[in-house]
Design an enzyme around this catalytic site. Structure first.
Site, PDB file in Angstrom:
ATOM      1  N   LYS A 196     -24.490  29.745 113.946  1.00 31.31           N
ATOM      2  CA  LYS A 196     -25.653  30.263 113.221  1.00 31.31           C
ATOM      3  C   LYS A 196     -26.805  29.269 113.310  1.00 31.31           C
ATOM      4  O   LYS A 196     -26.779  28.211 112.696  1.00 31.31           O
ATOM      5  CB  LYS A 196     -25.336  30.522 111.747  1.00 31.31           C
ATOM      6  N   GLU A 271     -22.872  16.640 108.966  1.00 28.61           N
ATOM      7  CA  GLU A 271     -23.851  15.618 109.347  1.00 28.61           C
ATOM      8  C   GLU A 271     -25.079  15.894 108.492  1.00 28.61           C
ATOM      9  O   GLU A 271     -25.756  16.896 108.691  1.00 28.61           O
ATOM     10  CB  GLU A 271     -24.128  15.724 110.855  1.00 28.61           C
ATOM     11  N   CYS A 305     -32.750  13.238 110.641  1.00 25.55           N
ATOM     12  CA  CYS A 305     -31.911  12.815 109.517  1.00 25.55           C
ATOM     13  C   CYS A 305     -31.782  11.289 109.499  1.00 25.55           C
ATOM     14  O   CYS A 305     -31.551  10.696 108.454  1.00 25.55           O
ATOM     15  CB  CYS A 305     -30.564  13.492 109.572  1.00 25.55           C
ATOM     16  N   GLU A 402     -34.918  11.823 100.421  1.00 27.02           N
ATOM     17  CA  GLU A 402     -35.241  12.107 101.818  1.00 27.02           C
ATOM     18  C   GLU A 402     -36.481  13.013 101.870  1.00 27.02           C
ATOM     19  O   GLU A 402     -36.473  14.122 101.346  1.00 27.02           O
ATOM     20  CB  GLU A 402     -34.058  12.805 102.490  1.00 27.02           C
TER      21      GLU A 402
HETATM   22  P1  ADP Z   1     -33.378  22.131 105.488  1.00 24.76           P
HETATM   23  O1  ADP Z   1     -33.395  21.924 104.003  1.00 24.76           O
HETATM   24  O2  ADP Z   1     -33.729  20.939 106.267  1.00 24.76           O
HETATM   25  O3  ADP Z   1     -34.036  23.401 105.957  1.00 24.76           O
HETATM   26  P2  ADP Z   1     -30.792  23.218 105.272  1.00 24.76           P
HETATM   27  O4  ADP Z   1     -29.647  22.339 104.914  1.00 24.76           O
HETATM   28  O5  ADP Z   1     -31.336  24.131 104.228  1.00 24.76           O
HETATM   29  O6  ADP Z   1     -31.868  22.290 105.879  1.00 24.76           O
HETATM   30  O7  ADP Z   1     -30.437  24.129 106.531  1.00 24.76           O
HETATM   31  C1  ADP Z   1     -29.623  23.759 107.597  1.00 24.76           C
HETATM   32  C2  ADP Z   1     -28.820  24.967 108.017  1.00 24.76           C
HETATM   33  O8  ADP Z   1     -28.028  25.377 106.913  1.00 24.76           O
HETATM   34  C3  ADP Z   1     -29.643  26.198 108.415  1.00 24.76           C
HETATM   35  O9  ADP Z   1     -29.010  26.854 109.487  1.00 24.76           O
HETATM   36  C4  ADP Z   1     -29.597  27.047 107.165  1.00 24.76           C
HETATM   37  O10 ADP Z   1     -29.763  28.414 107.413  1.00 24.76           O
HETATM   38  C5  ADP Z   1     -28.196  26.765 106.663  1.00 24.76           C
HETATM   39  N1  ADP Z   1     -27.985  27.014 105.232  1.00 24.76           N
HETATM   40  C6  ADP Z   1     -28.870  26.917 104.221  1.00 24.76           C
HETATM   41  N2  ADP Z   1     -28.292  27.250 103.044  1.00 24.76           N
HETATM   42  C7  ADP Z   1     -26.995  27.557 103.308  1.00 24.76           C
HETATM   43  C8  ADP Z   1     -25.874  27.968 102.514  1.00 24.76           C
HETATM   44  N3  ADP Z   1     -25.970  28.119 101.201  1.00 24.76           N
HETATM   45  N4  ADP Z   1     -24.708  28.170 103.144  1.00 24.76           N
HETATM   46  C9  ADP Z   1     -24.580  28.002 104.476  1.00 24.76           C
HETATM   47  N5  ADP Z   1     -25.591  27.632 105.277  1.00 24.76           N
HETATM   48  C10 ADP Z   1     -26.789  27.406 104.712  1.00 24.76           C
END
Ligand code: ADP
Length: 499
Positions: A196, A271, A305, A402
């Protein structure tokens, strides 16, 4: 399709890619979402819609996991020799390399990063990763083990088997390269995958899906389901038929992944975020250190990161280093990624723009001062000026949290023990930098830093052979190198009496 400048002629495939609604890849077919819904992905240089993409959700994840399971249990993948798997991964690398310009353009349009950087970093890094992992497919071995149980003679050995169906959730900062960090080892180990991509940058993973088919990787082995994190991502992390989830993203979401994974106790690797200290001693080679420290934070607009976001400088060199880094920052040319003159593009999204400018305001409220930058750049697109903050202290939000943008905080130090305490005073432990000509001191400091990577007199050096990952809340497990194969294999002990 809207782009800020057309300084570069777009490849035909790129024009094709952004002019049609992109479908998702499930079981070797390009399909719409079960709901029929789509979502937009934006050009961050203009804020305008770049393309529409099928919006995956629980039902699509279910379909994709079922396809991956079938491919894993009974499909051609499970019967393929390691050598054949390796050959296909290598072929994929060749295809990506052949389409370097196209991938660089897609990445620049969708993420905002300079095309010039995508060409020399993101795409070649992706190719290298697949080639390195192609080599591993034939080298994943167990051991024969001398055992002493009951004084009898046994033949005992271990097998390393693929962990099974893997869910991989990746971020938007290096969309294509993060896909390769995840897919490369999974495929080498013989796993099947549901990938995804981040909702902000789904395009390069979808184009990669086309090349995965062209390379001859069988249907269902890699499924690509774009969609939002809270829906598609959460469904993947919680899915009872997924054996392992690999995630790169924020620490906050990493904790949600762990909770979601608890239902079937799937394996988890993470990560996550960082707030990496970059330490400059007064004996450092300043003409090399200043640009090094500057690039440690400003590379990829600070959206790394491992960005060197906390600069600690020995007191006597503090003014000189801050002046130098500020001068470097002021020289960085901001513009749309496709403009060949651009050295720093926009942040990836409006949300990130708000997040980073919000941190700047919080910093100023707590007394920080900007020697350079400190605000949004222009009023179109999501640009933020490269910023150096002084008058900062350990307790401030901008030093603790961060920011994930082009913002570095600078703090002087006198005593090394105090420096180490400050450098380690964070919930994160991803990376660190040390700049000095005193090699003994460099190693002493490196040994005391609680971080998964320590760069000495350099920064941001990555290689598929060099493990990368975090201490503390920066993650679980190591990606790259042979270490990553442990994340995608199970060990089976086999034992039989031979006397
Ligand atoms: P950022 O805050 O830098 O956008 P995220 O950690 O929100 O990073 O996003 C990284 C990945 O995790 C993306 O592919 C996002 O769609 C996914 N993501 C965000 N929220 C969830 C969740 N609750 N469960 C699974 N995947 C998630």
């Amino acid at each position: 399709m809207a782009t800020a400048t057309q300084a570069v002629r777009l490849e035909d495939n790129v024009t094709r890619f952004v002019s049609q609604t992109r479908k998702m890849l499930i079981n070797g077919k390009w399909v719409e979402a079960a709901s029929g819904k789509t979502f937009p992905t934006y050009n961050p240089a203009t804020g305008e819609i770049l393309a529409q993409v099928a919006e995956g959700d629980r039902e699509d994840i279910n379909r994709a996991v079922a396809a991956a399971r079938a491919a894993f249990e009974s499909g051609p993948w499970s019967k393929m020799t390691p050598s054949e798997r390796g050959r296909l991964i290598w072929k994929l690398a060749d295809l990506i390399e052949k389409h370097t310009e196209e991938f660089a353009q897609i990445e620049s349009l969708d993420n905002g990063k300079p095309l010039t950087i995508a060409r020399i970093a993101d795409v070649p890094g992706t190719v290298d990763m697949f080639r390195y992992m192609a080599g591993w497919a034939t080298k994943i071995e167990g051991n024969t083990i001398p055992i002493s149980a009951f004084g009898a003679k046994y033949l005992a050995y271990t097998l390393r088997e693929p962990v099974g169906v893997v869910g991989q959730i990746i971020p938007w900062n290096f969309p294509l390269m993060m896909a390769s960090w995840k897919l490369g080892p999974a495929l080498a180990a013989g796993c099947c995958v549901v990938l995804k991509p981040a909702e902000q940058t789904p395009l390069s993973a979808l184009r990669l899906g086309e090349l995965i088919q062209e390379a001859g990787i069988p249907d269902g082995v890699v499924n690509v389901v774009p969609g939002y994190g809270e829906t598609a991502g959460a469904a993947l992390a919680a899915h009872p038929d997924v054996d392992k989830v690999a995630f790169t993203g924020s620490t906050e979401v990493g904790k949600l992944i762990v909770q979601a994974a608890a239902g079937n106790l799937k394996k988890v690797s993470l990560e996550l975020g960082g707030k990496s200290p970059d330490i400059v001693f007064q004996d450092a080679d300043l003409p090399a250190t200043v640009p090094g420290v500057s690039s440690a934070i400003f590379f990829n607009h600070g959206q790394c990161c491992c960005a060197g976001s906390r600069l600690y400088v020995e007191e006597k060199a503090f003014d000189k280093v801050v002046e130098g880094v500020s001068a470097e920052a002021s020289k960085i040319h901001l513009g749309p990624g496709l403009d060949p003159a651009t050295e720093m593009g926009p942040l990836v999204s409006e949300e990130q723009l708000k997040r980073v400018t919000g941190y700047l305001e919080a910093g100023f409220k707590e007394g920080a001062k900007a020697t350079v930058g400190g605000s949004r750049h222009g009023d179109k697109g999501y640009f933020v000026k490269p910023t150096v903050l002084v008058n900062t202290n350990q307790k401030m939000k901008v030093v603790q949290e961060e920011i994930f943008g082009p913002v570095v905080t600078a703090i002087p130090f006198r005593d090394v023990d105090d420096l180490i305490a400050k450098a380690n005073n964070t919930v994160y432990g991803l990376a660190a930098g040390v700049w000095t000509k005193d090699i003994t001191k460099a190693h002493q400091v490196a040994s005391k830093l609680r971080a998964g990577t320590v760069w000495i007199n350099t920064y941001n050096i990555f290689d598929p052979a060099l493990p990368f990952g975090g201490y503390k809340q920066s993650g679980w497990g190591r990606e790259m190198g042979h270490e990553v194969l442990e994340l995608y294999t199970e060990v089976k002990s086999v034992c039989l009496p031979i006397s």
